[in-house]
Design an enzyme around this catalytic site. Structure first.
Site, PDB file in Angstrom:
ATOM      1  CG  ASP A 187      34.555  66.722  12.844  1.00 19.32           C
ATOM      2  OD1 ASP A 187      33.468  66.898  12.258  1.00 19.32           O
ATOM      3  OD2 ASP A 187      34.648  66.598  14.072  1.00 19.32           O
ATOM      4  CG  HIS A 188      30.933  64.259   8.246  1.00 19.81           C
ATOM      5  ND1 HIS A 188      30.864  63.446   9.346  1.00 19.81           N
ATOM      6  CD2 HIS A 188      29.659  64.642   8.001  1.00 19.81           C
ATOM      7  CE1 HIS A 188      29.598  63.349   9.729  1.00 19.81           C
ATOM      8  NE2 HIS A 188      28.838  64.064   8.940  1.00 19.81           N
ATOM      9  CG  HIS A 250      30.475  65.365  14.179  1.00 17.36           C
ATOM     10  ND1 HIS A 250      31.601  65.270  13.392  1.00 17.36           N
ATOM     11  CD2 HIS A 250      29.826  64.181  14.037  1.00 17.36           C
ATOM     12  CE1 HIS A 250      31.626  64.081  12.796  1.00 17.36           C
ATOM     13  NE2 HIS A 250      30.563  63.399  13.176  1.00 17.36           N
TER      14      HIS A 250
END
Ligand code: BG6
Length: 504
Positions: A187-188, A250
């Site tokens: 999950d950047h 996110h």
């Protein structure tokens, strides 16, 4: 520049999807930046796998064009030459050519023998999720994971599954092939500087932590507005919509960082244990609360940053009658001792009027405040964590306005971290790649986090009605549907729009 190189990190990045957008825009620039900052070990290599025919040279030149554009450092030609010699291209159809994996393995062995990376392989699956399982199965069948030497880790992009059911099946199948500790689910947002800073701000300040609960906090707002539309990802977005593209991952990840209890220590498992507790305490939606507390939207045509933008239904590979959501605003609760009764408002949208991701903590007013008529117009104490594009935080407090009369005014203490450390914040992918080779899984999503977030999403989807007659219901380049403002207004509150920064 100080050397920060651990020989044991010598490793090989093996990228499935080497000609895709993610590799060009994020991965190669990120790995280059790591080298620029001396964060990479001397021995590292990149093997990019793609289905198109290309020579190493052609591939390197192509990557150069993207690195110039997307690297946060000016491209230094000498360094690029050193870097690009470490990039190899392997043409191979990893989706259908099962036999080709043997050949791939020989290719990798040759490269690792020459560059002494000792079986330390980070496989990055920058491919559509339907290929995850097949690739991992083929790697396993060809003894390219769980090898006797080095380590082999697998990084998978989101989305992990498309529903609770498919995510469970995928996880079940993958976990039979490789151990959980070798799976790095991305999950950047967890790699973003300010998301990491949440831990520092919360647990490093005696000012905040004692107040960080339902006794002192009135509400929490998480906003993620984008100027961009769906770009060339219409086919994917049609299935995902904002619910699965942003909320399931996110936005919920940001919420867990804000709401979790202090972990026992900063070990990956301790942090993720606390995050899971938040997700388990999230109040699931019911059919009634979906109607009451969720606003959905889809953009129509409009003007974004002075440029005409088409509506979602006119985007490439999107149905002209699509009912996919590109905007969501919702109110939810975390039913636990710390947060009982504190509304959490979340909103996110594409093609909005600003680009800004931020978290606002609105504190309660002091109980006695009404005794002083001078304090009638007093503002709320707000702590705003500015995640992007500007990084930093600001704090709104009340103070006396200078002068002979006793008048109050709101004062903003604004800390712009990205102004102080220009270019110093690593891109999310830099941090994630580095932490994966360091074996720090705290920046990656554990299976139970995903499972609980999918449960929450499922509760929302169950309450959705399929026919939406008013789409598109907001014009591109605007703050979203009117109803989103009413969602919070009916509670006697307002959205705080504190960052009207334009995308540069
Ligand atoms: C991705 C989504 O995960 O995050 C995109 O698939 C979205 O649709 C992007 O645009 C937002 O990321 P960032 O880092 O630009 O906020």
């Amino acid at each position: 520049m100080e050397k920060d190189i651990n020989k044991e990190l010598s490793s090989m990045f093996v990228i499935f999807g080497g000609t895709g957008d993610l590799t060009k825009r994020k991965l190669i620039p990120a790995i280059f930046s790591l080298m620029y900052e001396n964060k990479l070990p001397e021995n590292f290599t990149i093997v990019s796998i793609g289905r198109r025919e290309k020579t190493n040279e052609q591939y390197r030149e192509e990557m150069y064009e993207f690195a110039i554009k997307f690297c946060r450092f000016p491209l230094n030609d000498k360094l690029w030459r050193t870097f690009s010699k470490r990039i190899f291209y392997k043409n191979f159809d990893f989706t259908s050519d099962k036999e080709g994996y043997k050949d791939l393995d020989s290719f990798l062995i040759n490269v690792e023998t020459e560059y002494l990376t000792g079986g330390r392989r980070l496989y990055y699956l920058a491919v559509a999720p339907e290929f995850f399982e097949g690739i991992i199965r083929n790697l396993k069948n060809n003894n390219m994971v769980c090898m006797a030497t080095g380590w082999q880790r697998i990084m998978v992009e989101k989305p992990f599954g498309s529903s609770l059911k498919t995510a469970r099946i995928l996880n079940h199948n993958i976990s039979k092939l490789i151990p959980e500790e070798d799976i790095f689910r991305i999950d950047h947002y967890l790699g973003k500087e300010m998301i990491q800073n949440i831990l520092a701000i919360r647990f490093g300040n005696s000012l905040f932590e004692p107040l960080w609960n339902a006794n002192y906090i009135d509400n929490i707002q998480i906003t993620s507005n984008e100027l961009l539309g769906v770009e060339n990802r219409g086919a994917y977005y049609e299935k995902a919509g904002i619910l699965k593209d942003m909320l399931q991952n996110h936005l919920l990840q940001m919420l867990t960082m804000i709401a979790m209890e202090p972990p026992v220590d900063f070990d990956p498992e301790s942090i993720r244990d606390e995050k899971v507790k938040v997700l388990r305490s999230l109040r699931p939606f019911t059919e009634e609360s979906v109607k009451e507390d969720i606003v959905r939207g889809q953009y129509g045509e409009g003007i974004v940053n002075g440029i005409k933008a088409v509506g979602y239904r006119q985007e490439d590979r999107v149905s002209r009658e699509s009912n996919t959501d590109t905007f969501i605003a919702l109110k939810t609760y975390i039913d636990n001792f710390r947060w009982g009764g504190v509304p959490i408002y979340i909103r996110a949208g594409k093609r909005m009027d600003t680009k800004s991701t931020e978290i606002v903590i609105q504190f309660k007013k002091l109980a006695g405040i009404n005794y002083y008529k001078e304090f009638n117009e007093i503002g709320h104490n707000l702590l705003v964590l500015k995640i992007q594009p500007e990084e930093g935080f600001f704090f709104q407090i009340n103070a006396k306005k200078p002068g002979n009369d006793f008048k109050m005014e709101k004062v903003e203490l604004d800390y712009c971290q990205s102004c102080k450390y220009v270019n110093d914040s690593p891109e999310a992918y830099e941090r994630l790649l580095l932490e994966a080779i360091r074996n720090n899984s705290s920046l990656f999503t554990r299976w139970d986090e995903l499972e609980h977030s999918w449960k929450f999403i499922e509760s929302i989807e169950k309450g959705y009605e399929s026919d939406i007659s008013n789409y598109p219901n907001y014009a591109a380049g605007t703050p979203g549907p009117e109803e989103a403002i009413n969602l919070i207004k009916k509670d006697g509150r307002q959205w705080w729009n504190t960052a009207p920064y334009k995308e540069i």
